[in-house]
Design a protein around this motif. Sequence first.
Motif, mmCIF file in Angstrom:
data_model
loop_
_atom_site.group_PDB
_atom_site.id
_atom_site.type_symbol
_atom_site.label_atom_id
_atom_site.label_comp_id
_atom_site.label_asym_id
_atom_site.label_seq_id
_atom_site.Cartn_x
_atom_site.Cartn_y
_atom_site.Cartn_z
ATOM 1 N N VAL A 1 1.039 -33.220 6.800
ATOM 2 C CA VAL A 1 -0.239 -33.462 6.143
ATOM 3 C C VAL A 1 0.027 -34.196 4.830
ATOM 4 O O VAL A 1 0.961 -33.857 4.094
ATOM 5 N N ASP B 1 -6.126 -31.309 8.252
ATOM 6 C CA ASP B 1 -6.574 -30.266 7.332
ATOM 7 C C ASP B 1 -8.089 -30.369 7.142
ATOM 8 O O ASP B 1 -8.619 -30.036 6.090
ATOM 9 N N THR C 1 -11.646 -29.084 7.810
ATOM 10 C CA THR C 1 -12.376 -27.873 8.177
ATOM 11 C C THR C 1 -13.823 -27.995 7.724
ATOM 12 O O THR C 1 -14.083 -28.401 6.591
ATOM 13 N N THR D 1 -2.099 -31.980 13.579
ATOM 14 C CA THR D 1 -1.903 -32.295 12.167
ATOM 15 C C THR D 1 -3.225 -32.754 11.570
ATOM 16 O O THR D 1 -3.633 -33.910 11.733
ATOM 17 N N LYS E 1 -8.881 -31.225 15.139
ATOM 18 C CA LYS E 1 -8.068 -30.031 14.901
ATOM 19 C C LYS E 1 -8.303 -28.993 15.991
ATOM 20 O O LYS E 1 -9.101 -28.084 15.845
ATOM 21 N N SER F 1 4.970 -29.431 8.409
ATOM 22 C CA SER F 1 3.747 -30.152 8.043
ATOM 23 C C SER F 1 4.028 -31.614 7.750
ATOM 24 O O SER F 1 4.994 -31.958 7.060
ATOM 25 N N LYS G 1 0.759 -21.353 0.355
ATOM 26 C CA LYS G 1 -0.593 -21.666 -0.121
ATOM 27 C C LYS G 1 -1.302 -20.379 -0.548
ATOM 28 O O LYS G 1 -1.512 -19.484 0.271
ATOM 29 N N HIS H 1 -13.874 -27.075 13.463
ATOM 30 C CA HIS H 1 -13.179 -28.330 13.186
ATOM 31 C C HIS H 1 -13.740 -29.438 14.077
ATOM 32 O O HIS H 1 -14.094 -29.201 15.237
ATOM 33 N N LYS I 1 1.891 -22.970 11.192
ATOM 34 C CA LYS I 1 1.617 -22.072 10.064
ATOM 35 C C LYS I 1 1.775 -20.601 10.447
ATOM 36 O O LYS I 1 1.605 -20.227 11.614
ATOM 37 N N TRP J 1 2.972 -22.908 5.433
ATOM 38 C CA TRP J 1 3.054 -24.087 6.293
ATOM 39 C C TRP J 1 4.530 -24.297 6.616
ATOM 40 O O TRP J 1 5.323 -24.654 5.762
#
Length: 324
Positions: free
Chosen positions: A44, A194, A196, A192, A118, A42, A13, A103, A90, A39
Amino acid sequence: MLNQFIKFRPILKEKIWGGSKLRTHLNKNSESDNLGESWEISDVKGDTSVVSNGDLKGKDLKELIKTYQADLVGDKVFKQFGNKFPLLIKFIDAKTPLSIQLHPNDKLAKERHDSFGKTEMWYVMQADEKANLIVGFQQNSNKEEYLKHLNNKSLLDILNVDEVKKGDVYFIPTGRIHAIGAGVLLAEIQQTSDITYRIYDWDRQDSEGNYRELHTELALDAIDFTAIPDYTTSYDESLNSSSEIVSCPYFTTNVLPIEGELFINHQDKDSFVIYMCVSGKVSFVHKNQEEILIAGETVLVPAKLKEFKLKSVEKSELLEVYIR
Protein backbone atom coordinates in the motif's frame (compact mmCIF):
# COMPACT_ATOMS: atom_id res chain seq x y z
CA MET A 1 18.40 -17.49 -7.92
CA LEU A 2 16.01 -16.12 -5.31
CA ASN A 3 15.82 -18.94 -2.76
CA GLN A 4 15.35 -17.18 0.57
CA PHE A 5 12.37 -17.35 2.91
CA ILE A 6 11.49 -13.67 3.28
CA LYS A 7 10.19 -12.11 6.49
CA PHE A 8 9.16 -8.48 6.82
CA ARG A 9 9.00 -5.98 9.66
CA PRO A 10 5.39 -5.71 10.81
CA ILE A 11 3.80 -2.31 10.16
CA LEU A 12 1.84 -1.64 13.36
CA LYS A 13 -1.30 0.51 13.29
CA GLU A 14 -2.92 2.10 16.31
CA LYS A 15 -6.72 2.26 16.00
CA ILE A 16 -9.52 3.76 18.06
CA TRP A 17 -10.90 0.20 18.41
CA GLY A 18 -7.54 -1.59 18.91
CA GLY A 19 -6.38 -3.52 21.98
CA SER A 20 -3.38 -5.39 23.39
CA LYS A 21 -3.73 -8.91 21.92
CA LEU A 22 -1.31 -8.28 19.06
CA ARG A 23 1.27 -7.69 21.78
CA THR A 24 0.19 -10.29 24.35
CA HIS A 25 -0.94 -13.10 22.00
CA LEU A 26 1.21 -12.48 18.92
CA ASN A 27 4.36 -10.88 20.39
CA LYS A 28 4.23 -7.66 18.40
CA ASN A 29 6.77 -5.12 19.62
CA SER A 30 4.58 -2.33 20.96
CA GLU A 31 3.57 -0.82 24.28
CA SER A 32 0.25 0.44 22.90
CA ASP A 33 -3.08 -0.70 24.30
CA ASN A 34 -4.79 0.55 21.13
CA LEU A 35 -2.92 -1.61 18.62
CA GLY A 36 -5.46 -2.61 16.00
CA GLU A 37 -3.53 -3.99 13.04
CA SER A 38 -0.23 -5.58 12.15
CA TRP A 39 0.39 -5.29 8.41
CA GLU A 40 2.57 -8.29 7.68
CA ILE A 41 3.07 -7.86 3.93
CA SER A 42 2.03 -4.58 2.31
CA ASP A 43 2.51 -2.70 -0.93
CA VAL A 44 0.00 0.00 0.00
CA LYS A 45 1.34 3.46 -0.90
CA GLY A 46 3.18 4.89 2.10
CA ASP A 47 3.23 1.52 3.87
CA THR A 48 5.63 -0.69 1.92
CA SER A 49 6.99 -3.69 3.81
CA VAL A 50 10.73 -3.89 4.53
CA VAL A 51 12.65 -7.20 4.74
CA SER A 52 13.79 -8.12 8.26
CA ASN A 53 15.97 -11.20 7.60
CA GLY A 54 18.75 -12.68 5.49
CA ASP A 55 20.73 -11.21 2.60
CA LEU A 56 17.82 -9.00 1.53
CA LYS A 57 17.41 -7.33 4.93
CA GLY A 58 16.58 -3.62 4.62
CA LYS A 59 15.21 -3.85 1.07
CA ASP A 60 11.55 -3.08 0.58
CA LEU A 61 8.92 -5.07 -1.27
CA LYS A 62 8.90 -2.69 -4.25
CA GLU A 63 12.66 -3.10 -4.70
CA LEU A 64 12.30 -6.87 -4.57
CA ILE A 65 9.63 -6.97 -7.28
CA LYS A 66 11.58 -4.60 -9.55
CA THR A 67 14.74 -6.65 -9.11
CA TYR A 68 13.41 -10.21 -9.17
CA GLN A 69 10.10 -9.83 -11.03
CA ALA A 70 8.62 -13.25 -11.91
CA ASP A 71 11.25 -15.06 -9.80
CA LEU A 72 9.58 -13.46 -6.78
CA VAL A 73 5.89 -13.41 -7.68
CA GLY A 74 5.51 -15.85 -10.61
CA ASP A 75 5.16 -15.26 -14.37
CA LYS A 76 1.38 -14.99 -14.41
CA VAL A 77 1.23 -12.68 -11.39
CA PHE A 78 3.97 -10.42 -12.79
CA LYS A 79 2.23 -10.16 -16.16
CA GLN A 80 -1.03 -9.19 -14.46
CA PHE A 81 0.24 -6.85 -11.74
CA GLY A 82 3.70 -5.71 -12.84
CA ASN A 83 5.56 -4.02 -9.99
CA LYS A 84 2.57 -3.98 -7.64
CA PHE A 85 2.20 -6.72 -5.04
CA PRO A 86 -1.43 -7.88 -5.24
CA LEU A 87 -2.16 -8.88 -1.61
CA LEU A 88 -2.24 -7.18 1.77
CA ILE A 89 -1.73 -9.53 4.73
CA LYS A 90 -2.76 -8.51 8.27
CA PHE A 91 -3.47 -9.57 11.81
CA ILE A 92 -6.29 -7.60 13.48
CA ASP A 93 -7.31 -7.20 17.13
CA ALA A 94 -10.64 -5.58 17.94
CA LYS A 95 -10.97 -4.52 21.59
CA THR A 96 -14.14 -2.67 20.63
CA PRO A 97 -16.16 -3.13 17.41
CA LEU A 98 -14.87 -1.82 14.11
CA SER A 99 -17.12 0.45 12.11
CA ILE A 100 -19.81 -1.17 9.98
CA GLN A 101 -18.34 -0.93 6.50
CA LEU A 102 -17.91 -2.35 3.01
CA HIS A 103 -15.45 -2.13 0.15
CA PRO A 104 -15.97 -1.18 -3.51
CA ASN A 105 -15.37 -3.58 -6.39
CA ASP A 106 -12.47 -3.22 -8.85
CA LYS A 107 -14.46 -1.07 -11.29
CA LEU A 108 -15.67 1.47 -8.72
CA ALA A 109 -12.33 1.52 -6.90
CA LYS A 110 -10.46 2.19 -10.16
CA GLU A 111 -12.85 4.95 -11.26
CA ARG A 112 -13.02 6.72 -7.90
CA HIS A 113 -9.70 6.02 -6.20
CA ASP A 114 -7.32 4.61 -8.85
CA SER A 115 -7.10 1.53 -6.64
CA PHE A 116 -7.88 -2.17 -6.64
CA GLY A 117 -11.15 -3.20 -5.05
CA LYS A 118 -11.01 -5.05 -1.76
CA THR A 119 -12.15 -8.65 -1.60
CA GLU A 120 -10.99 -10.19 1.67
CA MET A 121 -11.30 -13.13 4.04
CA TRP A 122 -11.05 -13.61 7.81
CA TYR A 123 -9.68 -16.52 9.83
CA VAL A 124 -10.58 -16.22 13.52
CA MET A 125 -7.51 -16.96 15.68
CA GLN A 126 -9.08 -16.25 19.08
CA ALA A 127 -12.44 -14.94 20.26
CA ASP A 128 -13.66 -13.93 23.69
CA GLU A 129 -16.89 -15.48 24.93
CA LYS A 130 -19.90 -14.21 22.92
CA ALA A 131 -17.62 -12.22 20.57
CA ASN A 132 -19.21 -11.73 17.15
CA LEU A 133 -18.82 -10.61 13.57
CA ILE A 134 -21.32 -8.70 11.44
CA VAL A 135 -21.48 -10.11 7.91
CA GLY A 136 -24.18 -9.38 5.32
CA PHE A 137 -27.95 -9.00 5.60
CA GLN A 138 -30.38 -11.34 7.35
CA GLN A 139 -32.69 -11.20 4.31
CA ASN A 140 -32.48 -9.59 0.89
CA SER A 141 -32.71 -5.84 1.31
CA ASN A 142 -32.77 -2.68 -0.84
CA LYS A 143 -31.65 0.95 -0.71
CA GLU A 144 -34.89 2.20 0.81
CA GLU A 145 -34.95 -0.28 3.70
CA TYR A 146 -31.22 0.14 4.28
CA LEU A 147 -31.42 3.95 4.44
CA LYS A 148 -34.40 3.84 6.78
CA HIS A 149 -32.48 1.68 9.26
CA LEU A 150 -29.27 3.66 8.78
CA ASN A 151 -31.06 6.93 9.59
CA ASN A 152 -32.86 5.34 12.57
CA LYS A 153 -29.57 3.85 13.84
CA SER A 154 -31.21 0.42 13.74
CA LEU A 155 -28.97 -1.27 11.13
CA LEU A 156 -28.44 -4.28 13.39
CA ASP A 157 -32.13 -5.12 12.97
CA ILE A 158 -31.45 -6.14 9.35
CA LEU A 159 -27.79 -7.23 9.45
CA ASN A 160 -26.52 -10.76 10.14
CA VAL A 161 -24.58 -11.15 13.42
CA ASP A 162 -22.70 -14.41 14.17
CA GLU A 163 -20.99 -15.43 17.40
CA VAL A 164 -17.58 -16.81 16.47
CA LYS A 165 -14.83 -19.12 17.73
CA LYS A 166 -11.28 -20.08 16.77
CA GLY A 167 -11.06 -21.51 13.26
CA ASP A 168 -14.16 -19.79 11.89
CA VAL A 169 -13.67 -18.44 8.37
CA TYR A 170 -15.58 -15.72 6.53
CA PHE A 171 -15.18 -14.70 2.90
CA ILE A 172 -16.02 -11.02 2.33
CA PRO A 173 -16.52 -10.16 -1.36
CA THR A 174 -16.72 -6.53 -2.38
CA GLY A 175 -20.06 -4.91 -1.55
CA ARG A 176 -20.80 -7.13 1.47
CA ILE A 177 -21.42 -5.14 4.66
CA HIS A 178 -19.28 -6.34 7.56
CA ALA A 179 -17.67 -5.45 10.90
CA ILE A 180 -15.33 -7.19 13.32
CA GLY A 181 -16.87 -7.29 16.80
CA ALA A 182 -15.22 -6.66 20.16
CA GLY A 183 -12.99 -9.46 21.45
CA VAL A 184 -11.98 -10.97 18.10
CA LEU A 185 -8.39 -11.59 16.98
CA LEU A 186 -8.09 -12.65 13.36
CA ALA A 187 -5.92 -13.04 10.28
CA GLU A 188 -7.04 -11.08 7.23
CA ILE A 189 -6.07 -11.75 3.62
CA GLN A 190 -7.16 -9.17 1.05
CA GLN A 191 -6.45 -7.42 -2.20
CA THR A 192 -3.91 -4.61 -1.96
CA SER A 193 -6.28 -1.77 -1.18
CA ASP A 194 -6.96 0.51 1.75
CA ILE A 195 -10.33 1.74 0.42
CA THR A 196 -13.11 1.39 2.99
CA TYR A 197 -16.62 2.86 2.95
CA ARG A 198 -17.58 3.41 6.57
CA ILE A 199 -21.36 3.51 7.01
CA TYR A 200 -21.81 3.50 10.79
CA ASP A 201 -19.26 4.00 13.58
CA TRP A 202 -21.34 3.53 16.75
CA ASP A 203 -21.42 7.35 17.27
CA ARG A 204 -18.01 7.18 18.93
CA GLN A 205 -15.58 10.07 19.17
CA ASP A 206 -11.79 10.12 19.18
CA SER A 207 -9.69 11.60 22.00
CA GLU A 208 -10.31 15.09 20.62
CA GLY A 209 -14.06 14.65 20.40
CA ASN A 210 -14.17 14.16 16.63
CA TYR A 211 -16.36 11.65 14.82
CA ARG A 212 -14.75 9.58 12.06
CA GLU A 213 -15.83 10.30 8.50
CA LEU A 214 -18.77 8.31 7.12
CA HIS A 215 -19.16 7.47 3.42
CA THR A 216 -22.94 7.22 3.11
CA GLU A 217 -23.25 8.38 -0.50
CA LEU A 218 -20.20 6.54 -1.83
CA ALA A 219 -21.41 3.34 -0.22
CA LEU A 220 -24.93 3.36 -1.68
CA ASP A 221 -24.14 2.03 -5.15
CA ALA A 222 -21.38 -0.25 -3.83
CA ILE A 223 -23.55 -2.30 -1.44
CA ASP A 224 -24.64 -5.84 -2.28
CA PHE A 225 -28.13 -6.11 -0.77
CA THR A 226 -28.37 -9.87 -1.41
CA ALA A 227 -28.53 -12.19 1.60
CA ILE A 228 -27.26 -15.78 1.71
CA PRO A 229 -28.34 -18.56 4.11
CA ASP A 230 -24.96 -19.00 5.83
CA TYR A 231 -22.00 -16.63 5.72
CA THR A 232 -19.50 -19.01 7.32
CA THR A 233 -17.07 -20.92 5.13
CA SER A 234 -16.93 -24.66 5.85
CA TYR A 235 -13.72 -26.59 5.22
CA ASP A 236 -11.98 -29.85 6.07
CA GLU A 237 -8.75 -30.18 8.03
CA SER A 238 -6.31 -33.06 7.72
CA LEU A 239 -3.02 -33.19 9.63
CA ASN A 240 0.04 -32.55 7.44
CA SER A 241 -2.11 -31.76 4.42
CA SER A 242 -3.12 -28.49 2.76
CA SER A 243 -6.91 -28.15 2.68
CA GLU A 244 -8.51 -25.40 0.64
CA ILE A 245 -10.59 -22.87 2.59
CA VAL A 246 -11.20 -20.10 0.06
CA SER A 247 -10.49 -19.78 -3.64
CA CYS A 248 -11.37 -16.69 -5.67
CA PRO A 249 -9.76 -14.83 -8.58
CA TYR A 250 -7.72 -12.74 -6.12
CA PHE A 251 -6.26 -15.40 -3.84
CA THR A 252 -6.47 -19.01 -2.70
CA THR A 253 -6.06 -19.82 1.00
CA ASN A 254 -5.45 -23.28 2.43
CA VAL A 255 -5.20 -24.38 6.05
CA LEU A 256 -2.22 -26.58 6.89
CA PRO A 257 -2.15 -28.25 10.33
CA ILE A 258 1.32 -29.69 10.87
CA GLU A 259 3.09 -31.93 13.36
CA GLY A 260 6.45 -33.54 12.69
CA GLU A 261 8.10 -33.12 9.27
CA LEU A 262 6.46 -32.37 5.94
CA PHE A 263 8.01 -32.01 2.49
CA ILE A 264 6.49 -29.17 0.43
CA ASN A 265 6.50 -29.10 -3.38
CA HIS A 266 5.02 -26.09 -5.19
CA GLN A 267 5.94 -27.10 -8.75
CA ASP A 268 2.24 -26.86 -9.65
CA LYS A 269 2.06 -23.15 -8.75
CA ASP A 270 3.08 -20.10 -10.78
CA SER A 271 2.92 -17.81 -7.75
CA PHE A 272 4.61 -16.72 -4.57
CA VAL A 273 3.26 -18.53 -1.48
CA ILE A 274 2.65 -16.76 1.84
CA TYR A 275 2.51 -18.63 5.14
CA MET A 276 0.85 -17.12 8.21
CA CYS A 277 1.44 -18.99 11.46
CA VAL A 278 -1.85 -18.92 13.36
CA SER A 279 -0.80 -21.30 16.16
CA GLY A 280 2.32 -23.08 17.36
CA LYS A 281 5.83 -22.90 15.89
CA VAL A 282 7.10 -24.13 12.51
CA SER A 283 10.58 -24.31 10.99
CA PHE A 284 11.03 -23.70 7.25
CA VAL A 285 14.11 -25.53 5.96
CA HIS A 286 15.82 -25.27 2.57
CA LYS A 287 19.38 -26.60 2.15
CA ASN A 288 21.41 -24.83 4.87
CA GLN A 289 18.74 -22.19 5.53
CA GLU A 290 16.26 -22.40 8.39
CA GLU A 291 13.61 -19.81 9.28
CA ILE A 292 11.38 -20.24 12.33
CA LEU A 293 7.81 -18.98 12.32
CA ILE A 294 5.85 -18.58 15.55
CA ALA A 295 2.18 -17.67 15.99
CA GLY A 296 1.64 -14.18 14.62
CA GLU A 297 4.50 -14.31 12.12
CA THR A 298 4.38 -14.42 8.33
CA VAL A 299 6.82 -15.50 5.64
CA LEU A 300 6.88 -14.99 1.86
CA VAL A 301 8.20 -17.89 -0.20
CA PRO A 302 9.34 -16.68 -3.65
CA ALA A 303 7.83 -18.33 -6.71
CA LYS A 304 11.27 -19.69 -7.65
CA LEU A 305 11.61 -21.58 -4.37
CA LYS A 306 9.53 -24.67 -5.12
CA GLU A 307 10.70 -27.30 -2.64
CA PHE A 308 11.45 -27.14 1.08
CA LYS A 309 10.69 -28.87 4.35
CA LEU A 310 8.48 -27.90 7.28
CA LYS A 311 9.15 -29.10 10.83
CA SER A 312 7.03 -28.70 13.94
CA VAL A 313 7.61 -30.34 17.32
CA GLU A 314 4.09 -29.48 18.51
CA LYS A 315 0.88 -29.43 16.51
CA SER A 316 0.83 -26.06 14.74
CA GLU A 317 -1.29 -24.42 12.09
CA LEU A 318 -0.43 -22.39 9.01
CA LEU A 319 -2.48 -20.50 6.48
CA GLU A 320 -1.06 -20.98 2.98
CA VAL A 321 -1.89 -18.19 0.51
CA TYR A 322 -1.15 -17.87 -3.21
CA ILE A 323 -2.71 -16.81 -6.52
CA ARG A 324 -3.97 -19.42 -8.96
